[in-house]
Design an enzyme around this catalytic site. Structure first.
Site, PDB file in Angstrom:
ATOM      1  N   SER A  76      31.166 -16.550 -45.569  1.00 12.28           N
ATOM      2  CA  SER A  76      30.562 -16.376 -44.238  1.00 12.28           C
ATOM      3  C   SER A  76      29.445 -17.360 -43.949  1.00 12.28           C
ATOM      4  O   SER A  76      28.829 -17.289 -42.882  1.00 12.28           O
ATOM      5  CB  SER A  76      29.974 -14.972 -44.098  1.00 12.28           C
ATOM      6  N   THR A 178      26.547 -12.983 -43.286  1.00 13.34           N
ATOM      7  CA  THR A 178      25.497 -13.871 -42.788  1.00 13.34           C
ATOM      8  C   THR A 178      24.185 -13.523 -43.447  1.00 13.34           C
ATOM      9  O   THR A 178      23.817 -12.351 -43.499  1.00 13.34           O
ATOM     10  CB  THR A 178      25.322 -13.660 -41.277  1.00 13.34           C
ATOM     11  N   THR A 196      24.827 -19.106 -41.007  1.00 18.63           N
ATOM     12  CA  THR A 196      26.162 -18.492 -41.000  1.00 18.63           C
ATOM     13  C   THR A 196      27.252 -19.493 -40.638  1.00 18.63           C
ATOM     14  O   THR A 196      26.965 -20.522 -40.005  1.00 18.63           O
ATOM     15  CB  THR A 196      26.201 -17.346 -39.966  1.00 18.63           C
ATOM     16  N   ARG A 206      32.933 -20.977 -30.244  1.00 22.07           N
ATOM     17  CA  ARG A 206      32.162 -19.725 -30.194  1.00 22.07           C
ATOM     18  C   ARG A 206      30.859 -19.867 -31.001  1.00 22.07           C
ATOM     19  O   ARG A 206      30.852 -20.351 -32.125  1.00 22.07           O
ATOM     20  CB  ARG A 206      33.008 -18.577 -30.754  1.00 22.07           C
ATOM     21  N   THR A 229      22.309  -9.163 -38.718  1.00 26.56           N
ATOM     22  CA  THR A 229      23.648  -9.591 -39.133  1.00 26.56           C
ATOM     23  C   THR A 229      24.648  -8.689 -38.432  1.00 26.56           C
ATOM     24  O   THR A 229      24.291  -7.638 -37.919  1.00 26.56           O
ATOM     25  CB  THR A 229      23.801  -9.516 -40.667  1.00 26.56           C
ATOM     26  N   GLY A 230      25.903  -9.111 -38.426  1.00 28.32           N
ATOM     27  CA  GLY A 230      26.925  -8.304 -37.762  1.00 28.32           C
ATOM     28  C   GLY A 230      27.472  -9.014 -36.554  1.00 28.32           C
ATOM     29  O   GLY A 230      27.264 -10.217 -36.383  1.00 28.32           O
TER      30      GLY A 230
HETATM   31  N1  ASP Z   1      26.066 -12.549 -36.848  1.00 24.91           N
HETATM   32  C1  ASP Z   1      27.096 -13.474 -37.209  1.00 24.91           C
HETATM   33  C2  ASP Z   1      27.773 -13.983 -35.981  1.00 24.91           C
HETATM   34  O1  ASP Z   1      28.015 -13.199 -35.076  1.00 24.91           O
HETATM   35  C3  ASP Z   1      28.154 -12.910 -38.083  1.00 24.91           C
HETATM   36  C4  ASP Z   1      27.740 -12.172 -39.294  1.00 24.91           C
HETATM   37  O2  ASP Z   1      26.672 -11.593 -39.369  1.00 24.91           O
HETATM   38  O3  ASP Z   1      28.525 -12.173 -40.224  1.00 24.91           O
HETATM   39  O4  ASP Z   1      28.125 -15.130 -35.949  1.00 24.91           O
END
Ligand code: ASP
Length: 316
Positions: A76, A178, A196, A206, A229-230
């Site tokens: 990631s 991330t 990330t 994106r 994160t997320g």
């Molecule tokens: N926050 C990150 C994103 O949306 C992804 C992740 O946390 O894994 O790019």
């Protein structure tokens, strides 16, 4: 409100405010310290080692972020990160220091350490954010090397994904690693960072929350810091890290502030389908974490000891 009541309340508030100022200068305050999203012991250890050397929170969060960036097994972040749906590894990162300086790169390709490029944007340009080709050109001008970041493992995973995906970018709960980091330096100053490769198999172009100051990371040296994160889209729509710092400024503990920021998402969006995790650290060294779903964890290093803690979460 009667004038007398107003004056009384104001003086209580002023007294509270000065207690807080005292508390934040209190020698019992816990620093230096490092906290990061997920299970990231090696990153924390690198951040801690950096604190032993320079004592500076900014150096620590950068040093920590560089560990998963260079790790091919972390799918990631950085090298080894899963590509977008067209097979390109595109990277986002941001960094913020105790003075409110910030730097970020978005949609950067071919550079192993986007966090260090973000720091260079902060320190060597008048800008906050550089994107895509411009970010790459800047990185090369600063001596960063152009590399292939798509590992065989990531390429295989992408080829597998293509077989059944119908080319649809997926929202998923599992694939979030991330790294967001917050640190208090030896002077008690706060800094934060995030890096990330974004969502696996995302649409080309994106960009999520991770390079956006106020979304993925925010620090204010009067208060503390937060990181996320997320699924970045929802962190962006609610400007989570900025929100958490403002909630702490208004008296919430780091734990309460993270919970409130998750509730803002839960109340408005179809939260059952995705994961968000927040982490917050105030100037006293108090910390908190909260996520929508189970499975979010964070790593903390205090007094040279590193441990991984399971976060509390909303969906039971
Ligand atoms: N926050 C990150 C994103 O949306 C992804 C992740 O946390 O894994 O790019």
């Amino acid at each position: 409100m009667q004038r007398r009541t107003f004056i009384k309340q104001t003086s209580i508030l002023t007294a509270l405010a000065s207690t807080q100022t005292l508390a934040s200068n209190n020698p019992s305050t816990q620093f230096p310290m490092v906290i990061s999203t997920w299970k990231n012991e090696k990153a924390n250890e690198a951040a801690w080692a950096s604190l032993q050397k320079t004592g500076r929170a900014l150096d620590a969060v950068e040093a920590g972020a560089r560990i998963p960036e260079a790790d091919p097994n972390d799918t990631s972040v950085g090298y080894g990160g899963f590509p977008d749906r067209d097979g390109n590894v595109t990277l986002d990162a941001c960094i913020m220091d105790e003075k409110g300086n910030a730097g970020s790169v978005t949609f950067l390709q071919h550079i192993m350490h986007p966090i260090s490029v973000a720091r260079a944007v902060m320190e060597k340009t008048p800008h906050v954010m550089l994107s895509g080709e411009g970010a790459l050109q800047f990185a090369l001008s600063q001596g960063f090397k152009k590399e292939n970041l798509l590992t065989d493992v990531a390429k295989k995973a992408w080829e597998e994904w293509k077989k059944t995906s119908k080319y649809e970018p997926k929202i998923n709960i599992e694939r979030h690693d991330t790294i967001g980091l917050l640190a208090l330096g030896t002077k008690g100053e706060i800094s934060g960072a995030c890096t990330t490769s974004g969502l696996a198999f995302k649409m080309h172009g994106r960009v999520g929350d991770s390079p956006v100051i106020g979304a993925a990371v925010f620090c204010d040296d009067e208060v503390g810091g937060a990181c996320a994160t997320g699924l970045g889209e929802f962190v962006l729509k609610t400007l989570g890290s900025f929100l958490i710092v403002e909630l702490m400024r208004n008296g919430k503990t780091p734990q309460q502030a993270c919970e409130e920021a998750i509730m803002r998402i839960v109340k408005r969006y179809n939260y059952k389908e995705f994961q968000i995790g927040y982490l917050a650290l105030n100037k006293k060294g108090e910390y908190g974490a909260y996520s929508i779903q189970s499975g979010f964890s964070y790593t903390i290093t205090e007094n040279g000891v590193t441990k991984v803690i399971e976060s509390k979460y909303y969906m039971k």
